[in-house]
Motif scaffolding. Sequence first.
Motif, short mmCIF file in Angstrom:
data_model
loop_
_atom_site.label_atom_id
_atom_site.label_comp_id
_atom_site.label_asym_id
_atom_site.label_seq_id
_atom_site.Cartn_x
_atom_site.Cartn_y
_atom_site.Cartn_z
N PRO A 88 0.84 -1.20 0.00
CA PRO A 88 0.00 0.00 0.00
C PRO A 88 0.87 1.25 0.00
CG PRO A 88 0.03 -1.00 2.17
CD PRO A 88 0.77 -1.94 1.25
N VAL A 89 0.29 2.36 -0.39
CA VAL A 89 1.01 3.64 -0.45
C VAL A 89 1.65 3.96 0.90
CG1 VAL A 89 0.75 6.13 -0.77
CG2 VAL A 89 -0.39 4.56 -2.32
N ALA A 90 0.92 3.72 1.97
CA ALA A 90 1.42 4.05 3.31
C ALA A 90 2.73 3.34 3.63
CB ALA A 90 0.37 3.72 4.37
N ALA A 91 2.96 2.18 3.04
CA ALA A 91 4.19 1.44 3.29
C ALA A 91 5.35 1.94 2.44
CB ALA A 91 3.97 -0.05 3.02
N ARG A 113 -0.35 14.88 3.21
CA ARG A 113 -0.26 15.65 1.96
C ARG A 113 -0.67 14.78 0.77
NH1 ARG A 113 2.96 15.70 -2.09
NH2 ARG A 113 4.48 14.33 -1.10
N VAL A 114 -0.13 13.58 0.68
CA VAL A 114 -0.46 12.70 -0.44
C VAL A 114 -1.92 12.30 -0.37
CG1 VAL A 114 0.05 10.48 -1.54
CG2 VAL A 114 1.92 11.89 -0.70
N GLY A 115 -2.44 12.08 0.83
CA GLY A 115 -3.86 11.74 0.99
C GLY A 115 -4.78 12.85 0.54
N THR A 116 -4.33 14.09 0.66
CA THR A 116 -5.14 15.23 0.22
C THR A 116 -5.12 15.38 -1.30
OG1 THR A 116 -4.67 16.40 2.28
CG2 THR A 116 -5.42 17.74 0.43
N VAL A 117 -3.95 15.27 -1.92
CA VAL A 117 -3.86 15.49 -3.37
C VAL A 117 -4.21 14.25 -4.19
CG1 VAL A 117 -2.22 17.39 -3.20
CG2 VAL A 117 -1.36 15.06 -3.46
#
Length: 179
Positions: A148-151, A160-164
């Motif tokens: 996953p992205v979080a890893a 920031r990445v979660g917002t954009v």
Amino acid sequence: QQQQQQQGPSEAGAGSGSTTFRDYTQVPREMDQRFEKLDVDAALRPTIIKPSDTWTKRAQKALLAKPTLETLRKDEQKRERDAAFDLLDALTKSGGLAVSHASLHIVVAATHCFDKTLTETIIQDNTNPIDKVERSTLIMATTVHQQPVAALISESQLPRVGTVSPMLFLQDGSSDSSA
């Protein structure tokens, strides 16, 4: 061709020495599916890498010998590839012995296409093009690494990445707990 993939620390259970198999020939198909699902701008395109017809081979007959250069055309490339597979076959006793400390390198490419110039993207759309390229890179990375992205990114960058790029944190239509 299926290849054995050792599980990383995040995948393996406690005391689990199990391995999984991944069909690496399916990675481009998986990548296309992820592009369609997550690339909201439809900016990513698969890229076909076509090597040239002639290759240059650098070799040394012995450890202290001078290196030699040889130009390989299609027939010589086939001969060298067959020789490499014959050597691998002999070293592994036709697959009877595992090659445990080897790594497989695969090149997968995609092209990020911008509809506008950098200036037009920033001024007219009021959009940061780096966020778009970062999203493209993360789509590819999550597919290749099966994580996953979080890893894959620093914890400090998650908000920031979660917002954009909130779509990167959605799993099958439901919100991922790491967003």
